[in-house]
Design a protein around this motif. Sequence first.
Motif, PDB file in Angstrom:
ATOM      1  N   ASN A 113     -68.240 -77.526  19.878  1.00  0.00           N
ATOM      2  CA  ASN A 113     -69.013 -78.395  20.760  1.00  0.00           C
ATOM      3  C   ASN A 113     -68.161 -79.447  21.455  1.00  0.00           C
ATOM      4  N   ASP A 114     -66.897 -79.540  21.059  1.00  0.00           N
ATOM      5  CA  ASP A 114     -66.016 -80.562  21.608  1.00  0.00           C
ATOM      6  C   ASP A 114     -64.832 -79.913  22.317  1.00  0.00           C
ATOM      7  N   PHE A 115     -63.716 -80.656  22.430  1.00  0.00           N
ATOM      8  CA  PHE A 115     -62.575 -80.166  23.194  1.00  0.00           C
ATOM      9  C   PHE A 115     -61.284 -80.482  22.462  1.00  0.00           C
ATOM     10  N   VAL A 116     -60.213 -79.794  22.900  1.00  0.00           N
ATOM     11  CA  VAL A 116     -58.867 -80.056  22.402  1.00  0.00           C
ATOM     12  C   VAL A 116     -57.955 -80.191  23.611  1.00  0.00           C
ATOM     13  N   VAL A 117     -57.084 -81.192  23.584  1.00  0.00           N
ATOM     14  CA  VAL A 117     -56.160 -81.409  24.694  1.00  0.00           C
ATOM     15  C   VAL A 117     -54.729 -81.360  24.174  1.00  0.00           C
ATOM     16  N   SER A 118     -53.857 -80.670  24.938  1.00  0.00           N
ATOM     17  CA  SER A 118     -52.449 -80.552  24.579  1.00  0.00           C
ATOM     18  C   SER A 118     -51.590 -80.746  25.827  1.00  0.00           C
ATOM     19  N   GLY A 119     -50.450 -81.398  25.651  1.00  0.00           N
ATOM     20  CA  GLY A 119     -49.542 -81.618  26.766  1.00  0.00           C
ATOM     21  C   GLY A 119     -48.571 -82.736  26.461  1.00  0.00           C
ATOM     22  N   ARG A 120     -47.856 -83.142  27.484  1.00  0.00           N
ATOM     23  CA  ARG A 120     -46.843 -84.194  27.341  1.00  0.00           C
ATOM     24  C   ARG A 120     -46.901 -85.087  28.570  1.00  0.00           C
ATOM     25  N   LYS A 121     -46.990 -86.387  28.356  1.00  0.00           N
ATOM     26  CA  LYS A 121     -47.127 -87.340  29.451  1.00  0.00           C
ATOM     27  C   LYS A 121     -45.949 -88.312  29.468  1.00  0.00           C
ATOM     28  N   PHE A 122     -45.712 -88.908  30.643  1.00  0.00           N
ATOM     29  CA  PHE A 122     -44.689 -89.948  30.772  1.00  0.00           C
ATOM     30  C   PHE A 122     -45.247 -91.030  31.693  1.00  0.00           C
TER      31      PHE A 122
END
Length: 422
Positions: A171-180
């Motif tokens: 019912n929810d979400f997952v977020v993946s990545g790399r930020k600067f």
Amino acid sequence: MTTVTNASAKSLTSDPVPGEAGWLPHPPVQAAHIIRDDAEAIAVAERLKPLFAAEAKERDRERRLPFAEVDLFSQSGLWGITIPRAYGGAGVSQVTLAKVFATLAAGDPSLTQIAQNSFEIIDVIRQTASEEQKRDLFGAVLAGKRLGNAFSEFGGKNVEAFETKLVRSGNDFVVSGRKFYSTGALFAHLVPIVAIDEEGHVVVAIADRDAKGLEVVNDWSAFGQRTTSSGTVILDAVSIPASRVLPAHIVYENQSAVGPQSQLIHAAIDAGIARGAIEATIDLVRNHARPWIDSGLDRAADDPYTIATIGDLKIRLHAAEALLERAGRQLDETIADVNDETIARAKIAVAEAKVLTTEVALAAANKLFELAGTRSTLGVHNLDRFWRDARTHTLHDPVRWKFHAVGQYYLNGVQPPLHSWI
């Protein structure tokens, strides 16, 4: 739990020592004052300015992160001043917002910029969130929670080429990545993350800063704005409740005032850097600089060339501030009546202000040394921070393209680009 690391990516979650570079506990939420109107917002900013300036040069020299000052900043109530009155905020004008940021940046532009992205997200919430989300998130900010930033990415073809992904998980979400360039994330209670959803749309997912898989890396190494901690955020399958996902594509993929509102704050920070540099120059010339031998004068402040240069800087600062106020008024008009033409007028007005605030910030920070003399370059004064801050901050959105957008608009009737960087 969030990991906060230093530039070597060493984890600092086990027995950290307060005061060490990179150390930051998960910030406790402390109650914030509620500012009621524009006049109070400006008055609070004026009171905070000297407090921000008091140890600005030491913080810059040591890259000492302003933990206590950020607490003071958010507890003052200034972080919530653009929240609409219907949700408990002051709903201040864009004119006032620009004045607040310019005032604070004259004291310490690095510290001031830590709050910048929070205001962009507040406007995204205002325009895209459900009523329940607005009550939740606006209430959190007014109660003292700080919004950070995990927007930009270091790679990609351009600033809009996002690789961070949001995918559904139950019912929810997952977020993946790399930020600067993640200004504010180290100091945040909530970290808004720009990501691409499974349909290819831009969304903003708001994570708790202590969420599992969210790692903040204190690796900001720029020569200017040293204490913004605008480094890396690593997102390793961070769980995001559906209630904290905003359909930001509504404002990022269509014409909206979010872009020029963000740009207005950047311009205000540059105006503040210019004002701070000019104030420092006047103090040095009056109280410390020596007159040049050929002048035959006893005081540097009586040198006619110095007098003329100060006059020139003040005129240019006042012109920049006038365009900044004009841009704020146009933004207020645009927000009250949003359409393609009013958005274009807002973008162009802010672009014009950005040109002059950039030019005067760089000029003032450079002329400081010319007018104050060689002793002004001594490390004990750390006066080069004005130029370093100006040069670093004015790189956010290239002024050469502001000239182009303004010229196209007036000469050929071409609307400014759709994206948020103008």
